[in-house]
Design an enzyme around this catalytic site. Structure first.
Site, PDB file in Angstrom:
ATOM      1  CG  HIS A  40      -1.957  -1.022   1.263  1.00  0.00           C
ATOM      2  ND1 HIS A  40      -3.254  -0.850   0.838  1.00  0.00           N
ATOM      3  CD2 HIS A  40      -1.865  -2.295   1.689  1.00  0.00           C
ATOM      4  CE1 HIS A  40      -3.936  -1.980   1.010  1.00  0.00           C
ATOM      5  NE2 HIS A  40      -3.109  -2.871   1.526  1.00  0.00           N
ATOM      6  CE  LYS A  82     -14.283   5.163   1.106  1.00  0.00           C
ATOM      7  NZ  LYS A  82     -13.392   5.270   2.286  1.00  0.00           N
ATOM      8  CE  LYS A 107      -3.076  10.759   2.960  1.00  0.00           C
ATOM      9  NZ  LYS A 107      -3.720   9.827   2.006  1.00  0.00           N
TER      10      LYS A 107
HETATM   11  C1  26Q Z   1       3.404   1.533  10.470  1.00  0.00           C
HETATM   12  C2  26Q Z   1       4.373   1.352  11.446  1.00  0.00           C
HETATM   13  C3  26Q Z   1       4.151   1.732  12.756  1.00  0.00           C
HETATM   14  C4  26Q Z   1       2.926   2.292  13.105  1.00  0.00           C
HETATM   15  C5  26Q Z   1       1.953   2.463  12.137  1.00  0.00           C
HETATM   16  C6  26Q Z   1       2.185   2.101  10.832  1.00  0.00           C
HETATM   17  C7  26Q Z   1       1.148   2.315   9.800  1.00  0.00           C
HETATM   18  C8  26Q Z   1      -0.201   2.186  10.072  1.00  0.00           C
HETATM   19  C9  26Q Z   1      -1.139   2.415   9.093  1.00  0.00           C
HETATM   20  C10 26Q Z   1       1.524   2.676   8.521  1.00  0.00           C
HETATM   21  C11 26Q Z   1       0.570   2.895   7.542  1.00  0.00           C
HETATM   22  C12 26Q Z   1      -0.779   2.772   7.826  1.00  0.00           C
HETATM   23  C13 26Q Z   1      -1.816   3.021   6.839  1.00  0.00           C
HETATM   24  C14 26Q Z   1      -1.578   3.224   5.552  1.00  0.00           C
HETATM   25  C15 26Q Z   1      -2.640   3.531   4.593  1.00  0.00           C
HETATM   26  O1  26Q Z   1      -3.775   3.783   4.966  1.00  0.00           O
HETATM   27  N1  26Q Z   1      -2.322   3.523   3.293  1.00  0.00           N
HETATM   28  C16 26Q Z   1      -3.316   3.833   2.281  1.00  0.00           C
HETATM   29  O2  26Q Z   1      -3.933   2.626   1.872  1.00  0.00           O
HETATM   30  C17 26Q Z   1      -5.031   2.886   1.030  1.00  0.00           C
HETATM   31  C18 26Q Z   1      -5.688   1.564   0.725  1.00  0.00           C
HETATM   32  O3  26Q Z   1      -4.928   0.849  -0.193  1.00  0.00           O
HETATM   33  C19 26Q Z   1      -4.594   3.619  -0.221  1.00  0.00           C
HETATM   34  O4  26Q Z   1      -5.755   3.950  -0.954  1.00  0.00           O
HETATM   35  C20 26Q Z   1      -3.829   4.879   0.121  1.00  0.00           C
HETATM   36  O5  26Q Z   1      -3.294   5.457  -1.058  1.00  0.00           O
HETATM   37  C21 26Q Z   1      -2.703   4.528   1.088  1.00  0.00           C
HETATM   38  O6  26Q Z   1      -2.031   5.715   1.508  1.00  0.00           O
END
Ligand code: 26Q
Length: 835
Positions: A376, A679, A573
């Site tokens: 992702h 959406k 963003k």
């Molecule tokens: C990683 C390490 C430590 C703590 C937290 C994290 C962490 C948690 C959540 C890193 C990333 C996320 C979330 C990422 C995310 O939401 N990415 C998005 O995913 C969507 C679904 O595929 C895409 O549409 C977006 O482009 C993307 O940014």
């Protein structure tokens, strides 16, 4: 099904439907009344809407429960393959409305509650949503569960039951303030605790060799501590089908024997303290903040839920009479939602080799055939890496296993690319740059038979950058699966006005076959239809305006264009690019009192990671600019700015349907896909956007003439980075841009304070990896085109209708069908339920 579990047949005195299962308004009313008495337990005089909410939720859950039992039984009986979606986040949103919709009992629910003298909408509003995710990735997991159930695919979602989800955001004096999200405070009527479904999870300690009975050398892991995971199950009802899948979330508790073994008081209290620390494992959801990434507790959370999930899967395999652990790939598909669960690759190897005593090669073949990995992000700073020392101290056995996986894998690389030692070094799962580390994206890639990105552009870039060497090794493992969102929640549930118009115009087949929205195209030349289309949008805007007034005090006029950017706050963003345009328009109005602009409400929403300094200043800037504009009579006839606090799934239901313009303005190449963009499109917003993520495909589907495109392409971004980005050139070339930056830096929006926005402006002027100033002129010019287009109401309506009509591709049903056919190899299972 054993007779014990079969619902009792209706008795002669019980001629109506039973109160636990009947789908009529009367049966549901009796179900709610029963729960008010036996589950909520309040005297009638003391009943408040939240009590009705709880009783209604329980009555609705009862109705899913027969489907749930039948769904499990059917897939077991038929021996059908089950998909397991492993995700550290599931951002489910409110459950009552969607469960009622999916069960097809909306009219019954409304009537039942009316009969009890309480409003359905008032009851819906009582729900505290489970915010067990940060944003896109967690919400995607929730949309996919909805589609998997609706497409009748047996599925288990596996994740973490965080006691505190994503923080609640308040805005104080323009700044974000985080409040803990105590979502379980009033209980959670949707989950069923399964205290008998529990697994031990080891942590720390060391490994030792021993010889087994057959004289083979084996490894034993002597843990430093053991934590126990307990299952909590939430039913996931498909729309219009009997399939009801399950989301199993693991909660940590202390292993009881620790306390029982303690004989003196010192040990006793130490044991109880141990219990307290064990329970912190599932206490809180981490923000998506790179600075937080190195934390022990985060690794423990990941390992904890993955280990419980894999033990559970192997336990189910053990219970199957007709299958052995060797059949795992035929019985289960395990999908890794990003790298967060990727420790699962090493954990499955450990379970198979150390505990089940399989031969390494057999275990590896099973592992690779079972796992799939969805990436992702391409942002290098967001790719998960664990420092080697820390990793080895926490998971000593897994580190050994990863070394073994790596050494065998690198031999394969050498065999395929003889003499290319540089390639071998690049591809190592153990990174050497900046201190040794375990690279989780590489582990996930090596351990999976299928690797995918989440939009066409993203998947291409993945093969071209982060995973280039791996693509060259195994091109057949790579594919694209463009994201999608569920039309049940993001159209039907959140936009009832549009739902009614669609149903009357093209029938209701679009709920499960979103392509049928194409049928709207033949109505665009019908002026009456266009008027109805605008009326729906107008009513949605009035509904949002009420919410904005109540939550911010800002008064918005629903006849204005609603221009909306809602998403996590992040430099890539580029919410600050949006602000630069707003300040540009403000300056133009101030400098030319006779200027008339198409009136617009600029609406923002989104959370910043608590430790993300610049993101928090962007929120402050939006609010500061808003405070100036909203109260200045020279400009507030043409523009207003509102920051909606606490963007979450619940208020997303009000926001997407009210948009005329969707802001999707990330630096090309940085947003993997985006799902908010989809959406908005479904709900008839036009997009202003860069060629990034799924915007590319949105524009392809909508038609270039129905999309406002601006900005550098990904190629151009790369080129500029190679040549050296010089923001000063852009400032020198554009007097408006120079004045806008000077105005912000000079304290115009901060009561003369020249410090508060200095870090932001300095970042833009000297040190911005996201090229905001390089896209500024193109963005402002594009926004002027948007304003011109808005003046022609009918032309705008046509474009709006076409956006909805052509949004079918972005249904999560399409996305999930592709995963099922091309990665998981699973087909529908029809569930029959006796009623
Ligand atoms: C990683 C390490 C430590 C703590 C937290 C994290 C962490 C948690 C959540 C890193 C990333 C996320 C979330 C990422 C995310 O939401 N990415 C998005 O995913 C969507 C679904 O595929 C895409 O549409 C977006 O482009 C993307 O940014």
């Amino acid at each position: 099904m054993t007779d014990l579990l079969r619902p009792p047949a209706a008795t002669p005195t019980d001629t109506n439907e039973r109160s636990r299962t009947g789908l009529s308004a009367e049966a549901l009313r009796r179900g709610i009344v029963d729960h008010l008495r036996y589950s909520v337990g309040r005297p009638a005089a003391a009943l408040r809407p939240e009590h009705f909410y709880r009783a209604t939720a329980l009555a609705v859950r009862d109705r899913m429960q027969d489907n749930r039992v039948a769904s499990t039984q059917t897939s077991l009986d038929l021996g059908r393959k089950v998909t397991c979606y492993l995700s550290a986040e599931f951002l489910m949103g409110p459950q009552l409305g969607s469960n009622v919709l999916n069960l097809g009992i909306e009219d019954a629910a409304r009537a039942a509650l009316e009969g009890l003298g309480v409003g359905y909408d008032e009851v819906l509003a009582c729900e505290e949503e489970p915010g067990l995710g940060n944003g896109g990735l967690g919400r995607l997991a929730a949309c996919y569960l909805d589609s998997l159930a609706t497409l009748e695919r047996p599925t288990i979602g596996y994740g973490i039951r965080y006691e505190f989800g994503i923080f609640d955001q308040e805005i104080h004096d323009g700044w974000q303030v985080e409040k803990t999200d105590n979502w379980l405070a009033n209980g959670n009527p949707w989950e069923i605790a399964k205290p008998d479904v529990h697994y031990p999870v080891n942590w720390g300690g060391h490994t030792e060799f021993y010889s087994d009975d057959a004289g083979n050398q084996r490894v034993r892991w002597i843990p430093g501590r053991v934590i126990e995971g307990v299952a909590y199950d939430t039913p996931i009802q498909g729309y219009g089908v009997n399939t009801c899948n399950v989301l199993t979330l693991w909660s940590a508790r202390a292993v009881q024997s620790f306390a029982l073994d303690a004989f003196n008081t010192g040990d006793y209290y130490k044991a109880v303290e141990e219990e307290v620390t064990s329970e912190t494992v599932t206490k809180v959801l981490y923000p998506n903040d790179e600075l937080e990434a190195g934390k022990h507790l985060r690794l423990l959370q990941q390992y904890f839920f993955v280990s419980c999930s894999l033990q559970h899967v192997l336990h189910i395999m053990d219970d199957l009479a007709d299958a052995s652990v060797h059949d795992l790939p035929e019985r289960f598909a395990l999908q890794l939602n990003d790298t967060h669960p990727s420790i699962g690759v090493a954990e499955l190897m450990r379970l198979l080799v150390d505990e089940r005593r399989l031969d390494w090669n057999d275990a590896w073949a099973i592992t690779v055939a079972t796992f799939g990995y969805t990436n992702h992000t391409l942002l290098p700073e967001a790719l998960e890496k664990w420092p080697l020392g820390m990793f080895g101290a926490c998971l000593p056995r897994h580190l050994e296993i990863i070394y073994e996986i790596n050494s065998r894998f690198l031999d394969e690389v050498r065999a395929k690319f003889p003499g290319d030692e540089d390639r071998v070094r690049r591809m190592s799962i153990i990174g050497e740059e900046g201190g040794k580390s375990v690279k989780m994206a590489y582990l996930a890639t090596v351990g999976s038979h299928a690797i995918n990105g989440v939009a066409a552009l993203h998947s291409e870039l993945l093969k071209d950058s982060v995973l280039k060497d791996f693509f060259e090794m195994w091109p057949e493992r790579f594919s694209n699966k463009t994201n999608g969102v569920t039309p049940r929640r993001f159209l039907a549930l959140s936009n009832p006005g549009l739902r009614g118009l669609l149903d009357r115009t093209i029938g209701d087949g679009w709920l499960t076959h979103l392509d049928r929205l194409r049928g709207l195209e033949s109505f665009i030349e019908d002026p009456a239809f266009r008027q109805q289309w605008r009326d729906v949008k107008r009513a949605n805007k009035a509904r949002l305006a009420d919410f904005v007034r109540a939550s911010t005090g800002v008064e918005l006029d629903p006849t204005w264009m609603f221009d909306i950017q809602v998403k996590r706050i992040h430099e890539y963003k580029r919410q600050h690019l949006n602000v630069l345009n707003i300040v540009t328009q403000y300056l133009r109005l101030k400098q030319n009192p006779r200027l008339e602009l198409a009136p617009r409400a600029f609406i923002f929403g989104g959370k910043a990671a608590p430790g993300y300094f610049l993101a928090k200043r962007i929120i402050k800037l939006i609010n500061a600019v808003g405070d100036m504009i909203n109260f200045d009579p020279d400009v507030n006839r043409f523009m207003k700015v509102a920051f909606v606090p606490n963007f979450n799934v619940q208020n997303a239901h009000l926001i997407y349907p009210a948009a005329n313009l969707s802001e999707q303005i990330s630096t090309a190449g940085k947003e993997a896909s985006g799902t908010g963009n989809m959406k908005f499109m479904m709900n008839g917003a036009l997009t202003i956007g860069t060629l990034d993520g799924a915007n590319v495909e949105i524009r392809e589907e909508a038609g270039a003439e129905n999309f406002f495109l601006f900005g550098l392409t990904e190629d151009q971004v790369q080129q500029i980075k190679r040549d050296g980005y010089r923001p000063a050139d852009h400032i020198a070339a554009n007097a408006e841009l120079a004045s806008v930056l000077d105005l912000i830096a000079g304290g115009h929006f901060s009561h003369g304070d020249t410090e508060v926005f200095r870090p932001l402006v300095d970042n833009l002027r000297y040190d911005d990896p996201f090229l905001v100033l390089a896209d500024y002129a193109s963005y402002v010019e594009c926004q002027d085109r948007v304003s011109a287009a808005w003046q022609d109401r009918d032309a705008w309506s046509r474009m709006s209708i076409l956006n909805t009509a052509r949004s079918g591709k972005f249904s999560s049903d399409r996305a999930i069908a592709e995963y099922c056919d091309e990665i998981w190899n699973v087909s529908p299972v029809t569930v029959k339920v006796e009623r």
